[in-house]
Structure formats: structure tokens, C-alpha cells
Design a protein around this motif. Structure first.
Motif, PDB file in Angstrom:
ATOM      1  N   GLU A  71      42.452 -73.137  86.263  1.00  0.00           N
ATOM      2  CA  GLU A  71      44.107 -72.159  87.398  1.00  0.00           C
ATOM      3  C   GLU A  71      44.573 -73.719  87.383  1.00  0.00           C
ATOM      4  O   GLU A  71      45.850 -73.090  87.454  1.00  0.00           O
ATOM      5  N   THR A  72      44.262 -73.842  88.597  1.00  0.00           N
ATOM      6  CA  THR A  72      45.744 -75.228  88.652  1.00  0.00           C
ATOM      7  C   THR A  72      46.614 -75.800  88.098  1.00  0.00           C
ATOM      8  O   THR A  72      47.442 -75.644  87.315  1.00  0.00           O
ATOM      9  N   ARG A  75      48.674 -73.431  85.876  1.00  0.00           N
ATOM     10  CA  ARG A  75      49.825 -73.204  86.786  1.00  0.00           C
ATOM     11  C   ARG A  75      50.603 -74.258  86.569  1.00  0.00           C
ATOM     12  O   ARG A  75      52.243 -74.428  86.787  1.00  0.00           O
ATOM     13  N   VAL A  76      50.119 -75.706  87.053  1.00  0.00           N
ATOM     14  CA  VAL A  76      51.053 -77.162  86.661  1.00  0.00           C
ATOM     15  C   VAL A  76      51.853 -77.159  85.642  1.00  0.00           C
ATOM     16  O   VAL A  76      52.851 -77.436  84.825  1.00  0.00           O
TER      17      VAL A  76
END
Length: 84
Positions: A71-72, A75-76
């Protein structure tokens, strides 16, 4: 009390702990940095062996999934590309 590692002799562990305690902080941080770099290189090598046709960019993105979570990382860096 036993040792921290089942395959380490109690006396050997005692000596290792004594040595580590005597090291200056900068040296402990340098050892930690080396260990992190080694772990990252091993993870990348594992990804490369499982995905031999992946580009360096795709491998880096997959590594970020491992290090940060999917997920992170998404997003990045955006979603992981198709066919990887």
C-alpha cells in the motif's frame, strides 16, 4: 538462562556482547548500516532470481513492496507494472 541464539555457545555469546558493548556508537551504527545494506542486496537478489526478465526499475519497485508494504509503495511510486 540460555543464549540469544540456539546455535551459539554461551561463552562465545558473552564475549560477543562484551565486544559490542565496548564499541563506540559510530561503529555500532556502521555495523547496522552494513547489515541493512546486506539484507537489501539479498532481497534484491532473491527478487532477481524469481523475476529474471524484470527491469531494474521493476525490481526496485518490488523491493519497495517488501520494505514498505504494498500500500505505501503504491502510494509513493504508483502501482506495480503488469507482467512483473
Amino acid at each position: 538462562m540460555g543464549t540469544l541464539s540456539r546455535d551459539t555457545d554461551r561463552e562465545a555469546e558473552r564475549v560477543l556482547v562484551e565486544i559490542m558493548r565496548a564499541l563506540p556508537s559510530w561503529k555500532k551504527l556502521a555495523l547496522l548500516d552494513d547489515a541493512c545494506s546486506t539484507a537489501r542486496a539479498l532481497a534484491l537478489a532473491g527478487l532477481r532470481s524469481r523475476h529474471p526478465r524484470a527491469t531494474d526499475a521493476s525490481l526496485h519497485r518490488m523491493l519497495m513492496d517488501l520494505l514498505l508494504g504494498e500500500e505505501t509503495a503504491a502510494r509513493v511510486w504508483g502501482p506495480l507494472g503488469e507482467g512483473v
